[in-house]
Write an enzyme that holds these catalytic residues in place. Structure first.
Site, PDB file in Angstrom:
ATOM      1  N   ILE A   8     -59.782  12.655  -1.832  1.00 48.46           N
ATOM      2  CA  ILE A   8     -59.260  12.473  -3.190  1.00 48.46           C
ATOM      3  C   ILE A   8     -58.034  13.345  -3.447  1.00 48.46           C
ATOM      4  O   ILE A   8     -57.124  12.940  -4.172  1.00 48.46           O
ATOM      5  CB  ILE A   8     -60.372  12.767  -4.219  1.00 48.46           C
ATOM      6  CG1 ILE A   8     -61.442  11.675  -4.143  1.00 48.46           C
ATOM      7  CG2 ILE A   8     -59.806  12.869  -5.629  1.00 48.46           C
ATOM      8  CD1 ILE A   8     -62.599  11.858  -5.080  1.00 48.46           C
ATOM      9  N   HIS A   9     -57.972  14.521  -2.853  1.00 46.87           N
ATOM     10  CA  HIS A   9     -56.801  15.383  -3.018  1.00 46.87           C
ATOM     11  C   HIS A   9     -55.501  14.622  -2.766  1.00 46.87           C
ATOM     12  O   HIS A   9     -55.364  13.924  -1.759  1.00 46.87           O
ATOM     13  CB  HIS A   9     -56.859  16.567  -2.033  1.00 46.87           C
ATOM     14  CG  HIS A   9     -57.733  17.685  -2.497  1.00 46.87           C
ATOM     15  ND1 HIS A   9     -58.292  18.595  -1.635  1.00 46.87           N
ATOM     16  CD2 HIS A   9     -58.147  18.061  -3.734  1.00 46.87           C
ATOM     17  CE1 HIS A   9     -59.015  19.477  -2.308  1.00 46.87           C
ATOM     18  NE2 HIS A   9     -58.943  19.172  -3.576  1.00 46.87           N
ATOM     19  N   GLU A  10     -54.548  14.771  -3.660  1.00 45.90           N
ATOM     20  CA  GLU A  10     -53.214  14.171  -3.517  1.00 45.90           C
ATOM     21  C   GLU A  10     -53.232  12.651  -3.365  1.00 45.90           C
ATOM     22  O   GLU A  10     -52.399  12.074  -2.688  1.00 45.90           O
ATOM     23  CB  GLU A  10     -52.459  14.808  -2.332  1.00 45.90           C
ATOM     24  CG  GLU A  10     -52.232  16.284  -2.481  1.00 45.90           C
ATOM     25  CD  GLU A  10     -51.571  16.640  -3.812  1.00 45.90           C
ATOM     26  OE1 GLU A  10     -50.643  15.926  -4.225  1.00 45.90           O
ATOM     27  OE2 GLU A  10     -51.995  17.630  -4.434  1.00 45.90           O
ATOM     28  N   GLY A  11     -54.178  12.009  -4.022  1.00 39.56           N
ATOM     29  CA  GLY A  11     -54.206  10.553  -4.037  1.00 39.56           C
ATOM     30  C   GLY A  11     -55.306   9.978  -3.171  1.00 39.56           C
ATOM     31  O   GLY A  11     -55.437  10.318  -2.001  1.00 39.56           O
TER      32      GLY A  11
ATOM     33  N   GLN B 285     -53.094   5.719  -1.334  1.00 38.17           N
ATOM     34  CA  GLN B 285     -52.303   5.867  -0.097  1.00 38.17           C
ATOM     35  C   GLN B 285     -52.111   4.510   0.586  1.00 38.17           C
ATOM     36  O   GLN B 285     -51.039   4.215   1.134  1.00 38.17           O
ATOM     37  CB  GLN B 285     -53.004   6.833   0.865  1.00 38.17           C
ATOM     38  CG  GLN B 285     -53.266   8.214   0.311  1.00 38.17           C
ATOM     39  CD  GLN B 285     -52.005   8.978  -0.060  1.00 38.17           C
ATOM     40  OE1 GLN B 285     -50.951   8.764   0.516  1.00 38.17           O
ATOM     41  NE2 GLN B 285     -52.110   9.856  -1.036  1.00 38.17           N
TER      42      GLN B 285
END
Length: 607
Positions: free
Chosen positions: A456-459, A464
């Site tokens: 989940i981090h950064e999208g 993605q």
């Protein structure tokens, strides 16, 4: 086990990192200076990070009503990391940097991520400062970025909001000019921000003198309304504490208040916050509104922020990779020392025989080899992307532009592939430990919890995947995909001439062709809804093809070295990937090629 031999092979024998020293920017460096950096980082990680990995997991940050309390170990680790110079490792000598290649910086930071990912090693601070060095004014660079590089200040990125999540179009944080003459402030055009930001890592703490928030907000249009979509988004520097033009604290607290701490499954040593901007708890000059200084031009905030977001995505991929490797090393050690079971012969098991270590069982070897293939392959991917960053910044014009476009295509893979498959490696590490793997007596359960956040981090995977299939493989007429295909084909041409690798080269060629045809088939109707309905399976197949390529390329590089145990391990991991993993792409790409709408068309009531 030590990470160092694997890093040395990938950097020096595969990526030829030493050749970067022939470029003017890195001319003062040599393998000796690179190794000295690794020695320092490995020592700090061993002494200041690893012993306290469980400490920061169990002693979570808490708010005492005035400040966030963190274990002393976190303060000590932060201080040691800042003193090492790693926050400014890639920066110019003139501002206190070491002018290290990003390839070396990324490899050095891997030690910290493996030792304790949630203590943190300054990823967001460095990314914040790097963004300002590109998009900030000279004053913003001197006052904010340089103090972040020195470790005096730390940095965050503030994008998500409670009601919007990852949908930045729905950001409602508002920024309005701060009175007459707002454009004349030497620190940048001065605005007042009001709104809420959520999931802000390192958003509140006492580790540094100041925290520099980079905040996305919308400047209202002439009618006073916020501009719909992402077009209206601007970027602002919002310091926790006000500073003057010399970077000195003025004693005034900015109107940024901690609304609460989020308590996550993993990364428990990192403060994760909900921040209120401009609610009036800390009025500046007698009025509510957090003071923020515009970065770049109005309404171009997302373009600026992508500089930091892309860097952060590679950082997340590296964190996922190192958590996977940490779990692999732990389960390998356990498997070598845990006696259980007996070998099965023609007549079955002989209970009179002594127990064997579990590493002697074929299924345990399968789980260990899967971990090795996932994690060391992911490390190769992250270092390859890091090398592309150096190419982009220091190669000749054409090579630099090619590297830029290759990075665009590979960044979604660099973030998402390790966060899925190194998490699977952590799951296998638990399985190798058996019942003990589920207890807190062994670190593998923490590694899994920490790694689960990286999907989940950064999208998310979905974000993605849509970025990859919906934008990256199509941009500039598909030139990025063509560049990647050319590099993969170059590896195939080398490998196909070697009898022991020819079958793998042919398999890779077929996989590459299948990815290309699936890309065209997905967009055959020109309907985004149909093309992107199976974007995640597309990304999984794309990622597996990239990893198969990297493993074959790594195996080719290994042939020039002694045919010892590490060589056998690399060849074994490569073969595992081709025999057990690459065939999975057929199922993933089948739904992409047929634009299967099984998921998309199912009515809500049917769930």
């Amino acid at each position: 086990m030590s990470l160092r031999p694997t890093l040395d092979f990938l950097l020096y024998h595969w990526l030829d990192a030493e050749s970067l020293n022939q470029r003017p920017r890195f001319a003062d460096h040599s393998r000796e200076t690179f190794d000295a950096v690794f020695d320092t980082c490995e020592r700090i990680a061993r002494e200041k990070y690893a012993p306290f990995n469980r400490t920061v997991d169990t002693q979570e940050p808490h708010f005492d009503g005035e400040k966030v309390i963190l274990p002393q170990a976190t303060h000590d680790a932060q201080k040691a990391y800042a003193e090492s110079g790693m926050l400014s490792a890639a920066q110019d000598y003139e501002i206190g940097g070491m002018q290290l290649p990003y390839t070396v910086e990324a490899a050095a930071n891997a030690f910290f991520a493996m030792a304790s990912v949630s203590i943190g090693s300054g990823l967001l601070t460095t990314g914040n400062a790097n963004l300002l060095m590109v998009h900030g004014t000279d004053m913003q660079k001197n006052v904010f970025a340089r103090n972040e590089f020195s470790g005096r200040f730390s940095g965050t990125m503030c994008l998500s909001e409670p009601q919007a999540g990852s949908s930045l179009s729905d950001v409602t944080t508002r920024a309005v000019p701060d009175g007459d003459g707002f454009e004349a402030d030497p620190l940048g055009s001065r605005y007042r921000l009001k709104g809420n930001k959520m999931w802000i890592s390192a958003g509140e703490h006492e580790l540094t003198e100041n925290i520099i928030h980079l905040v996305l907000a919308k400047i209202p249009g002439p009618d006073g309304k916020l501009i719909a979509g992402t077009r209206g988004i601007s970027l602002f520097i919002v310091p926790k504490k006000m500073v003057n033009t010399r970077g000195e604290l003025t004693g005034v607290r900015n109107d940024v208040a901690l609304a609460g701490l989020n308590h996550k499954l993993g990364w428990r040593g990192t403060t994760n916050t909900l921040l209120n901007f401009g609610e009036g708890k800390y009025p500046v000059d007698g009025q509510a509104g957090a003071v923020g200084y515009l970065v770049g031009k109005p309404h171009e905030g997302l373009r600026c922020m992508f500089h930091m977001m892309n860097e952060a995505r590679i950082g997340v991929g590296t964190a996922a990779t190192m958590l996977g490797i940490a779990g692999y090393y732990a389960s390998l050690d356990y498997a070598k020392n845990r006696p259980q079971g007996r070998p099965v012969g023609v007549g079955g098991k002989d209970a009179a025989q002594p127990q064997i270590r579990i590493i002697e069982h074929a299924d345990v070897k399968r789980m260990l080899l899967a971990q090795k293939a996932y994690c060391e392959g992911a490390l190769a991917l992250e270092l390859y992307c890091a090398r592309l960053v150096d190419e982009h910044h220091t190669a000749d014009a054409q090579a630099a532009d090619d590297a830029r476009l290759l990075l665009e295509v590979l960044t979604p893979i660099a973030k998402s592939w390790p966060s899925e498959w190194c998490l699977e490696a952590n799951s296998l590490a638990i399985q190798v430990h058996g019942g003990y793997g589920y207890t807190r007596d062994f670190l593998v359960e923490q590694y899994w919890r920490d790694n689960r956040l990286n999907m989940i981090h950064e999208g998310t995977h979905g974000i993605q995947a849509m970025d990859l299939l919906g934008r990256k493989v199509l941009m500039e007429g598909g030139r990025g995909l063509q560049l990647l295909a050319a590099r993969i084909n170059a590896t195939i041409e080398k490998a196909i001439q070697l009898p022991e690798f020819a079958v793998h080269a042919n398999a890779l060629g077929k996989a590459l062709q299948r990815v290309g045809s699936a890309t065209k088939a997905a967009w055959a109707t020109g309907e985004p809804g149909e093309a992107l309905a199976n974007a995640v399976p597309y990304m999984q197949a794309f990622g597996h093809t990239v990893l198969a390529w990297l493993w074959l390329d790594v195996a080719l590089a290994s042939l020039s070295l002694p045919q010892d145990a590490p060589h056998a391990g690399r060849i074994g991991a490569m073969r595992y990937f081709y025999h057990y993993e690459l065939p999975k792409i057929d199922a993933w790409l089948r739904v992409v090629e047929t634009r299967d709408l099984t998921c998309a068309d199912l009515p809500e009531e049917a769930f």
